[in-house]
Design an enzyme around this catalytic site. Sequence first.
Site, PDB file in Angstrom:
ATOM      1  N   CYS A  25      34.161  31.121  61.989  1.00 51.45           N
ATOM      2  CA  CYS A  25      34.968  31.396  63.182  1.00 51.45           C
ATOM      3  C   CYS A  25      35.142  32.888  63.451  1.00 51.45           C
ATOM      4  CB  CYS A  25      36.344  30.726  63.066  1.00 51.45           C
ATOM      5  SG  CYS A  25      36.253  28.949  62.811  1.00 51.45           S
TER       6      CYS A  25
ATOM      7  N   HIS B 250      41.354  33.947  67.847  1.00 51.69           N
ATOM      8  CA  HIS B 250      40.582  32.739  67.590  1.00 51.69           C
ATOM      9  C   HIS B 250      41.445  31.520  67.907  1.00 51.69           C
ATOM     10  CE1 HIS B 250      38.314  29.600  65.815  1.00 51.69           C
ATOM     11  NE2 HIS B 250      39.033  29.507  64.714  1.00 51.69           N
TER      12      HIS B 250
ATOM     13  N   ASN C   1      39.038  23.897  68.887  1.00 49.38           N
ATOM     14  CA  ASN C   1      38.495  24.968  68.054  1.00 49.38           C
ATOM     15  C   ASN C   1      36.975  24.969  68.178  1.00 49.38           C
ATOM     16  OD1 ASN C   1      37.576  26.642  66.006  1.00 49.38           O
ATOM     17  ND2 ASN C   1      38.967  25.845  64.451  1.00 49.38           N
TER      18      ASN C   1
END
Length: 322
Positions: A113, A249, A279
Amino acid sequence: MRAKIIGTGSCLPEKIVTNDSLSGLVDTSDEWIQSRTGIRSRHLVSSKQETTLSMAAKAGQAALEDAGLLPQQLDLILVATVSSDFLTPSTACMVQKELGACHAAAFDINAACSGFLFALNTVDAYFQAGIYQTALIIGVETLSKLIDWSDRSTCVLFGDGAGAVAVKASEEGMVACLQGSDGSGGDILVCKSRRNNNPYVHTGTDLDYLYMNGQEVFKFAVKKEPECIQSLLQQAGMQPSDVDYYLLHQANYRIISSIARKLKLPLEKFPSNVGHCGNTSAASIPILLDEVHKKGMLAEGNTILLSGFGAGLTWGAALLKW
């Protein structure tokens, strides 16, 4: 010279999957998912034509068009992903072919990520060294192929998509950046690759799905990301209030709101799309950046801070002028 973002683009699969839809697959509910994550829906690949490569190429083309650049003007293409269509060639090389960026060097980065931030910081280093002048950075994931769709603890969290930025070397742009890793925590978020079945070792043929210890990831994120942000601001000689927008994020809205509280800042400074994207790992920050840009929220001279965390464990941040 430093890296300056001059264009953004994104690509999301057509299929929108709501929490109610997932409740027909696993024991979950819209209320359960929203209360714990802030996620209401996500985009998932739903046809053979939608791939990691196709989304990356579309997002990259959109970023080039936004920047007014031709593919032939690119010196470098970096793609951040953990879900490439092939082990080799890299997604970046295939994007180069799709776009016709015949003069660009191309390679992938895997920092989960945090991947987009690692790629952005890598491009900035190339620019400071005077090696390259223009670059295309793409974060892209097809996480739906890595998920166990019978595991409600993970399948409700993730989405597919791609985000991209076109970047040029400029006197201003990147102000400061940092990145870090802690491999000792790598076992809390894992997805194994192909197993060895050569003539001398046989380890099975079953493919593993993504595994995540959600509580440990949450604790890591709410501790490490504020530390990362504070360290970056200290490096730049700035205060948290000096930043116009924090683009973090998009893993979990509770994490984002916790970071805002720790920095004593209003949530208005923290745009979010986790509610409708979930996500998307390495794609999350560039997709959000494209949304914010397309909404006209960013003005020339704005100070924005990008920050994220991921498997590895990894973390990174970038402070830049728009």
